[in-house]
Write a protein that holds these residues in place. Structure first.
Motif, short mmCIF file in Angstrom:
data_model
loop_
_atom_site.label_atom_id
_atom_site.label_comp_id
_atom_site.label_asym_id
_atom_site.label_seq_id
_atom_site.Cartn_x
_atom_site.Cartn_y
_atom_site.Cartn_z
N ILE A 75 -15.54 0.80 -87.38
CA ILE A 75 -16.12 0.53 -86.06
C ILE A 75 -16.16 1.81 -85.23
O ILE A 75 -17.13 2.10 -84.52
N LEU A 76 -15.08 2.58 -85.33
CA LEU A 76 -15.00 3.82 -84.57
C LEU A 76 -16.10 4.80 -85.00
O LEU A 76 -16.79 5.39 -84.16
N GLY A 77 -16.28 4.96 -86.30
CA GLY A 77 -17.32 5.85 -86.79
C GLY A 77 -18.71 5.37 -86.40
O GLY A 77 -19.57 6.17 -86.00
N TRP A 78 -18.92 4.06 -86.49
CA TRP A 78 -20.22 3.49 -86.10
C TRP A 78 -20.48 3.72 -84.62
O TRP A 78 -21.59 4.08 -84.21
N GLY A 79 -19.45 3.52 -83.79
CA GLY A 79 -19.63 3.70 -82.35
C GLY A 79 -19.95 5.13 -81.97
O GLY A 79 -20.82 5.38 -81.14
N LEU A 80 -19.25 6.08 -82.58
CA LEU A 80 -19.51 7.49 -82.29
C LEU A 80 -20.93 7.87 -82.69
O LEU A 80 -21.64 8.56 -81.94
N ASN A 81 -21.37 7.42 -83.85
CA ASN A 81 -22.73 7.72 -84.29
C ASN A 81 -23.76 7.07 -83.39
O ASN A 81 -24.81 7.66 -83.09
N ALA A 82 -23.47 5.83 -82.94
CA ALA A 82 -24.41 5.14 -82.05
C ALA A 82 -24.57 5.87 -80.72
O ALA A 82 -25.67 5.99 -80.19
N VAL A 83 -23.45 6.37 -80.19
CA VAL A 83 -23.51 7.11 -78.93
C VAL A 83 -24.34 8.39 -79.09
O VAL A 83 -25.22 8.69 -78.27
N LEU A 84 -24.07 9.14 -80.16
CA LEU A 84 -24.82 10.37 -80.39
C LEU A 84 -26.28 10.10 -80.67
O LEU A 84 -27.16 10.85 -80.24
N LEU A 85 -26.57 9.02 -81.39
CA LEU A 85 -27.96 8.68 -81.68
C LEU A 85 -28.70 8.30 -80.41
O LEU A 85 -29.87 8.67 -80.23
N SER B 16 -31.91 10.28 -78.95
CA SER B 16 -33.18 9.62 -78.67
C SER B 16 -33.61 9.86 -77.22
O SER B 16 -34.79 10.07 -76.94
N ARG B 17 -32.64 9.85 -76.29
CA ARG B 17 -32.96 10.06 -74.89
C ARG B 17 -33.37 11.51 -74.61
O ARG B 17 -34.30 11.77 -73.83
N LEU B 18 -32.68 12.44 -75.24
CA LEU B 18 -32.94 13.85 -74.96
C LEU B 18 -34.21 14.37 -75.61
O LEU B 18 -34.92 15.20 -75.04
N PHE B 19 -34.50 13.86 -76.83
CA PHE B 19 -35.58 14.47 -77.61
C PHE B 19 -36.71 13.51 -77.94
O PHE B 19 -37.52 13.81 -78.82
N ALA B 20 -36.77 12.38 -77.27
CA ALA B 20 -37.84 11.41 -77.58
C ALA B 20 -39.22 12.02 -77.33
O ALA B 20 -40.17 11.78 -78.08
N HIS B 21 -39.33 12.86 -76.29
CA HIS B 21 -40.63 13.45 -75.96
C HIS B 21 -41.08 14.49 -76.98
O HIS B 21 -42.24 14.83 -77.04
N ARG B 22 -40.12 14.95 -77.81
CA ARG B 22 -40.48 15.93 -78.84
C ARG B 22 -40.80 15.28 -80.16
O ARG B 22 -41.24 15.94 -81.09
N GLY B 23 -40.48 13.98 -80.28
CA GLY B 23 -40.68 13.30 -81.56
C GLY B 23 -39.74 13.80 -82.63
O GLY B 23 -40.07 13.89 -83.80
#
Length: 257
Positions: A233-243, A247-254
Motif C-alpha cells: 500500500i505504501l509503495g502504491w501510494g507513493l507512486n500514485a502521488v508522484l504520478l 500528470s498535473r505538471l506535464f499534461a500540457h506537454r503530453g
C-alpha cells in the motif's frame, strides 16, 4: 454529437478479482478451520494491521523505512541527476564514462551491504548508502535521455543569448528534460523503498523490513502478511502521488508516464 462521459466504474473493476479471491480464502479457511504457521485468514491479517497501527509500531517502522529510503534517494538520485545532465549535454564525457557505468550498474545492491556495514555499522547510514547506490543509475539514465531529446535549436538560442553553462543548464536543459527526469524519479522511488526493506530484512535491525523478519521468526503469519500488505500500500501510494504530480505538471506537454 455529444460524447459520453467516462464512467468511474471501470477504474474500480480491477479490484473485484482480488476481493473475490480474499473472500474465497476467508470462507475456505474458516470452513476447513485452518491453523497454520505460514498462512492467516484475511480478517486476521487486517486485525494484525490494525493492532500494529494502534500500538505505534507500524508508524515507527514506516517512518524509519521511508526516512532511509528518501535520504538514499536524495543522495543517489541527486548524483545520478547531475551526472545524467552532464553526460547528456557533453556526449563525449558520457562515452568516456560509459565503461565505468556499465561495470557498476549491474552490481547487485545487496552485495554492498557487507561493505556498507563495515563503513557505517548498523543504522541509517548503512541503509541509506545502499539505497543511494541503487538510485544513481535510473536517475542518470533518464536524465541523460531527457537531455538528449532537447531540441538542438534551444542550444543555439541559448548561445545567441550569451547564456553561460550554469544558466543554460538551469533555463534551457533542465526544463526541457524535466518530464523524463520525473519518470526516473518515480522509478527510483519504488526502487528505493524496495532496497530499504531488503536491507532491513537482511542486515539492518530497524524499520518495516526488520519487523517483517521478526514476525516471520516469531511464527506470526498474520502480522507478517499485514506488513507485506502495508508495504504494498505504501509503495502504491507513493507512486500514485508522484504520478498525479507528473500528470498535473506535464499534461500540457503530453509527457509519457
Amino acid at each position: 454529437m455529444t460524447s459520453a462521459k467516462p464512467s468511474a466504474i471501470p477504474r474500480w473493476r480491477g479490484i473485484l478479482l482480488p476481493v473475490a479471491l480474499l473472500a474465497f480464502a476467508e470462507i475456505t479457511m474458516r470452513m476447513a478451520d485452518v491453523q497454520s504457521d505460514t498462512l492467516a485468514r484475511p480478517t486476521d491479517v487486517l486485525a494484525a494491521l490494525w493492532r500494529a497501527m494502534q500500538d505505534g509500531s507500524l508508524l515507527a517502522g514506516t517512518a524509519q523505512t521511508l526516512g532511509n529510503a528518501l535520504a538514499g534517494l536524495a543522495i543517489g538520485g541527486g548524483i545520478g541527476l547531475l551526472a545524467g545532465l552532464w553526460f547528456g549535454a557533453a556526449p563525449r564525457a558520457g562515452r568516456m564514462a560509459g565503461l565505468t557505468i556499465d561495470v557498476l550498474r549491474p552490481l547487485p545492491s545487496v552485495a554492498l551491504i557487507p561493505i556498507a556495514m563495515m563503513v557505517f555499522g548498523f543504522g541509517h547510514g548503512l541503509e541509506s548508502s545502499v539505497v543511494a547506490f541503487t538510485c544513481i543509475w535510473p536517475m542518470l539514465a533518464f536524465a541523460q535521455d531527457g537531455v538528449s531529446r532537447v531540441e538542438p535549436r534551444l542550444f543555439e538560442v541559448s548561445r545567441i543569448l550569451g547564456l553561460g553553462t550554469v544558466a543554460r543548464a538551469w533555463k534551457v536543459i533542465l526544463p526541457a528534460a524535466l518530464p523524463r527526469i520525473f519518470v526516473g524519479l518515480r522509478l527510483s522511488m519504488g526502487i528505493a523503498l524496495t532496497i530499504a526493506v531488503t536491507v532491513e530484512i537482511v542486515a539492518n535491525p530497524m524499520g518495516l523490513g526488520y519487523a517483517l523478519a521478526m514476525a516471520q521468526q516469531g511464527l506470526d503469519p498474520a502480522l507478517m502478511l499485514a506488513l507485506v500488505l502495508w508495504i504494498g500500500i505504501l509503495g502504491w501510494g507513493l507512486n500514485a502521488v508522484l504520478l498525479a504530480m507528473q500528470s498535473r505538471l506535464f499534461a500540457h506537454r503530453g509527457a509519457a508516464a
